[in-house]
Design a protein around this motif. Structure first.
Motif, PDB file in Angstrom:
ATOM      1  N   UNK A  65      40.795  14.570  25.712  1.00  0.00           N
ATOM      2  CA  UNK A  65      40.507  15.903  26.429  1.00  0.00           C
ATOM      3  C   UNK A  65      40.086  15.665  27.799  1.00  0.00           C
ATOM      4  N   UNK A  66      39.241  14.397  27.966  1.00  0.00           N
ATOM      5  CA  UNK A  66      38.798  14.008  29.392  1.00  0.00           C
ATOM      6  C   UNK A  66      39.850  13.776  30.253  1.00  0.00           C
ATOM      7  N   UNK A 117      44.598  19.989  28.265  1.00  0.00           N
ATOM      8  CA  UNK A 117      45.527  21.130  27.717  1.00  0.00           C
ATOM      9  C   UNK A 117      46.375  20.382  26.247  1.00  0.00           C
ATOM     10  N   UNK A 118      46.234  19.407  26.197  1.00  0.00           N
ATOM     11  CA  UNK A 118      46.809  18.819  24.814  1.00  0.00           C
ATOM     12  C   UNK A 118      48.302  18.970  24.886  1.00  0.00           C
ATOM     13  N   UNK A 119      48.847  19.500  23.616  1.00  0.00           N
ATOM     14  CA  UNK A 119      50.350  19.631  23.631  1.00  0.00           C
ATOM     15  C   UNK A 119      50.699  20.762  24.518  1.00  0.00           C
ATOM     16  N   UNK A 120      49.781  21.503  25.111  1.00  0.00           N
ATOM     17  CA  UNK A 120      50.311  22.725  26.085  1.00  0.00           C
ATOM     18  C   UNK A 120      50.360  22.278  27.276  1.00  0.00           C
ATOM     19  N   UNK A 121      50.078  21.236  27.658  1.00  0.00           N
ATOM     20  CA  UNK A 121      50.196  20.531  29.118  1.00  0.00           C
ATOM     21  C   UNK A 121      51.876  20.680  29.472  1.00  0.00           C
ATOM     22  N   UNK A 122      51.873  20.899  30.733  1.00  0.00           N
ATOM     23  CA  UNK A 122      53.126  21.382  31.312  1.00  0.00           C
ATOM     24  C   UNK A 122      53.276  20.621  32.631  1.00  0.00           C
ATOM     25  N   UNK A 123      54.163  19.791  32.986  1.00  0.00           N
ATOM     26  CA  UNK A 123      54.353  19.118  34.286  1.00  0.00           C
ATOM     27  C   UNK A 123      55.108  19.485  35.257  1.00  0.00           C
ATOM     28  N   UNK A 124      54.378  20.204  36.132  1.00  0.00           N
ATOM     29  CA  UNK A 124      54.757  21.067  37.153  1.00  0.00           C
ATOM     30  C   UNK A 124      55.368  20.241  38.422  1.00  0.00           C
ATOM     31  N   UNK A 125      55.292  18.838  38.240  1.00  0.00           N
ATOM     32  CA  UNK A 125      55.801  18.140  39.360  1.00  0.00           C
ATOM     33  C   UNK A 125      55.456  18.346  40.751  1.00  0.00           C
ATOM     34  N   UNK A 126      56.451  18.198  41.705  1.00  0.00           N
ATOM     35  CA  UNK A 126      56.049  18.473  42.925  1.00  0.00           C
ATOM     36  C   UNK A 126      55.027  19.824  43.190  1.00  0.00           C
ATOM     37  N   UNK A 127      55.440  20.941  42.562  1.00  0.00           N
ATOM     38  CA  UNK A 127      54.534  21.976  42.690  1.00  0.00           C
ATOM     39  C   UNK A 127      53.126  21.948  42.363  1.00  0.00           C
ATOM     40  N   UNK A 135      64.198  18.072  42.320  1.00  0.00           N
ATOM     41  CA  UNK A 135      65.071  19.152  41.574  1.00  0.00           C
ATOM     42  C   UNK A 135      64.390  19.299  40.170  1.00  0.00           C
ATOM     43  N   UNK A 136      64.418  20.477  39.892  1.00  0.00           N
ATOM     44  CA  UNK A 136      64.278  20.841  38.478  1.00  0.00           C
ATOM     45  C   UNK A 136      65.389  20.996  37.712  1.00  0.00           C
ATOM     46  N   UNK A 137      65.596  20.008  36.738  1.00  0.00           N
ATOM     47  CA  UNK A 137      66.873  19.897  36.171  1.00  0.00           C
ATOM     48  C   UNK A 137      66.958  20.678  34.635  1.00  0.00           C
ATOM     49  N   UNK A 138      65.775  21.453  34.505  1.00  0.00           N
ATOM     50  CA  UNK A 138      65.820  22.033  33.163  1.00  0.00           C
ATOM     51  C   UNK A 138      65.514  20.941  32.130  1.00  0.00           C
ATOM     52  N   UNK A 139      64.907  19.790  32.216  1.00  0.00           N
ATOM     53  CA  UNK A 139      64.731  18.904  31.258  1.00  0.00           C
ATOM     54  C   UNK A 139      63.799  19.308  30.221  1.00  0.00           C
ATOM     55  N   UNK A 140      64.092  19.197  29.118  1.00  0.00           N
ATOM     56  CA  UNK A 140      62.858  19.642  27.971  1.00  0.00           C
ATOM     57  C   UNK A 140      61.647  18.782  27.887  1.00  0.00           C
ATOM     58  N   UNK A 141      60.902  19.131  27.397  1.00  0.00           N
ATOM     59  CA  UNK A 141      59.700  18.307  26.976  1.00  0.00           C
ATOM     60  C   UNK A 141      60.072  17.245  26.349  1.00  0.00           C
ATOM     61  N   UNK A 142      59.079  15.915  26.336  1.00  0.00           N
ATOM     62  CA  UNK A 142      59.487  14.863  25.572  1.00  0.00           C
ATOM     63  C   UNK A 142      58.302  14.864  24.474  1.00  0.00           C
ATOM     64  N   UNK A 143      58.753  15.059  23.320  1.00  0.00           N
ATOM     65  CA  UNK A 143      57.492  15.455  22.213  1.00  0.00           C
ATOM     66  C   UNK A 143      56.769  13.982  21.876  1.00  0.00           C
ATOM     67  N   UNK A 144      57.706  13.073  22.242  1.00  0.00           N
ATOM     68  CA  UNK A 144      57.283  11.653  21.752  1.00  0.00           C
ATOM     69  C   UNK A 144      56.178  11.143  22.892  1.00  0.00           C
ATOM     70  N   UNK A 145      55.937  11.903  24.066  1.00  0.00           N
ATOM     71  CA  UNK A 145      54.801  11.399  25.253  1.00  0.00           C
ATOM     72  C   UNK A 145      53.604  11.237  24.590  1.00  0.00           C
ATOM     73  N   UNK A 146      52.979  10.272  24.778  1.00  0.00           N
ATOM     74  CA  UNK A 146      51.706  10.040  23.937  1.00  0.00           C
ATOM     75  C   UNK A 146      50.580  10.914  24.747  1.00  0.00           C
ATOM     76  N   UNK A 147      50.952  11.146  26.225  1.00  0.00           N
ATOM     77  CA  UNK A 147      49.982  11.859  26.953  1.00  0.00           C
ATOM     78  C   UNK A 147      49.501  13.175  26.224  1.00  0.00           C
ATOM     79  N   UNK A 201      44.953   4.413  26.401  1.00  0.00           N
ATOM     80  CA  UNK A 201      45.160   5.618  27.449  1.00  0.00           C
ATOM     81  C   UNK A 201      46.485   5.449  27.577  1.00  0.00           C
ATOM     82  N   UNK A 202      47.469   6.431  27.965  1.00  0.00           N
ATOM     83  CA  UNK A 202      48.933   6.428  28.596  1.00  0.00           C
ATOM     84  C   UNK A 202      49.028   7.314  29.701  1.00  0.00           C
TER      85      UNK A 202
END
Length: 335
Positions: A217-218, A222-232, A200-212, A7-8
């Motif tokens: 699925x537990x 969302x798998x590779x479609x997961x989006x980190x919305x941060x504070x929002x 801030x949202x700096x417009x940072x791209x996804x990190x495809x190496x992120x093991x998350x 787990x990561x």
């Protein structure tokens, strides 16, 4: 990886050092555009609302997080401390009933406050970097580092930074716009913390190496479609602020830059940004400098809403100026 190696976590862990000055998360309405200020974790969810201390509340999180230490509940955390070889010292500091399982809620808070007390100690906040010595020498000479610019930067020589580092600091505070968020303001008489505690949202791209992205699925349905919305994403869970969630999608906490280049050995590869997408300071500054150029050199931002277009994107820094800023930031490592 967490306690269970398969787990990561979904984000790069932020530093614990220099976090003790973080204010309780609040909406600052004094600016033209209201801004959330304070709180710890990248999304501010260690708010300080529970026990008036974001640092202690942050310390609570990893214990019970299934992706980190994976302890089932607060009572088991208390049991583990009760069985430790420092339990008597803990009881001596707090009280004879401080590890009572019947009152494990309070005991868990005591544990978190103990961690926060250490995280506030001089061992984690020594202000001992090359920059700190420079800042103190400049202050003693009557100079305000916060005012350094193109016209006066040569007057900051002979205080501990070399010419390239001084030039980098000047650019950090002027053309690079870094100090707009990583402010050079002194706090309580100490050298600056290099953060204004905002998001801030700096417009940072996804990190495809992120093991998350490959997590069970537990943990990540969302798998590779997961989006980190941060504070929002956090604000969506807070009734008082849920209406403000959308305008804060993609925003993450402005971290301190202190020790950002500190590493256990010269060959250790550090990663930067909330998702670890960049693996060098040069890459980070280059991204700030060229993100919005017509000839795209960066992947699309992970969250396209609310991107900061004022302080980065097309800074027109030369390669030599980028290198100078990087050289300066390396002076922020504690000795």
């Amino acid at each position: 990886p967490g306690a269970i190696k398969s787990r990561f976590g979904n984000r790069k862990p932020p530093t614990a050092a220099y976090g003790g000055w973080t204010p309780i998360l609040h909406l600052d309405r004094s600016e033209e555009e209201p801004l959330f200020v304070g709180g710890l974790f990248w999304d501010g969810r260690a708010t300080g609302w529970e026990i008036d201390d974001p640092l202690a509340e942050q310390a609570m999180g990893p214990f019970l997080n299934a992706l980190e230490q994976n302890v089932m509940d607060k009572k088991i955390v208390v049991q583990k401390v009760l069985k430790s070889d420092y339990a008597n010292l803990f009881i001596k500091v707090w009280s004879k009933d401080s590890l009572s399982l019947e009152n494990h809620e309070n005991a868990f808070v005591n544990i978190a406050q103990s961690i926060a007390a250490y995280e506030r100690s001089i061992e984690l906040n020594p202000f001992s970097s090359k920059f700190d010595d420079f800042w103190r020498h400049a202050k003693k000479a009557g100079l305000d580092v916060e005012e350094i610019d193109e016209k006066n930067f040569t007057g900051f020589k002979n205080f501990g930074l070399n010419d390239e580092e001084i030039k980098g600091l000047m650019l950090f505070n002027t053309k690079g716009s870094c100090a707009e968020c990583h402010v050079l303001t002194s706090l309580n008489g100490n050298p600056p913390l290099f953060t204004d505690f905002t998001f801030d949202n700096l417009g940072v791209p996804k990190n495809p190496k992120n093991p998350f992205y490959q997590a069970n699925k537990e943990w990540n349905p969302d798998g590779t479609d997961w989006v980190d919305k941060g504070l929002g994403a956090f604000l969506e869970t807070v009734k008082k602020y849920s209406k403000l969630a959308k305008e804060n999608y993609g925003k993450h906490r402005v971290p301190t830059l202190r020790n950002l280049d500190k590493r256990p050995n010269p060959d250790f590869v550090k990663v930067f940004m909330h998702n670890g997408v960049f693996s060098s300071l040069k890459e980070v500054v280059d991204f700030y400098n060229t993100r919005d150029l017509p000839k795209k050199k960066w992947p699309e931002p992970e969250v396209k809403e609310n991107i900061n277009k004022d302080e980065l994107g097309n800074l027109k820094l030369t390669d030599a100026e980028v290198n100078a800023i990087v050289t300066f930031m390396k002076t922020l490592s504690d000795r």
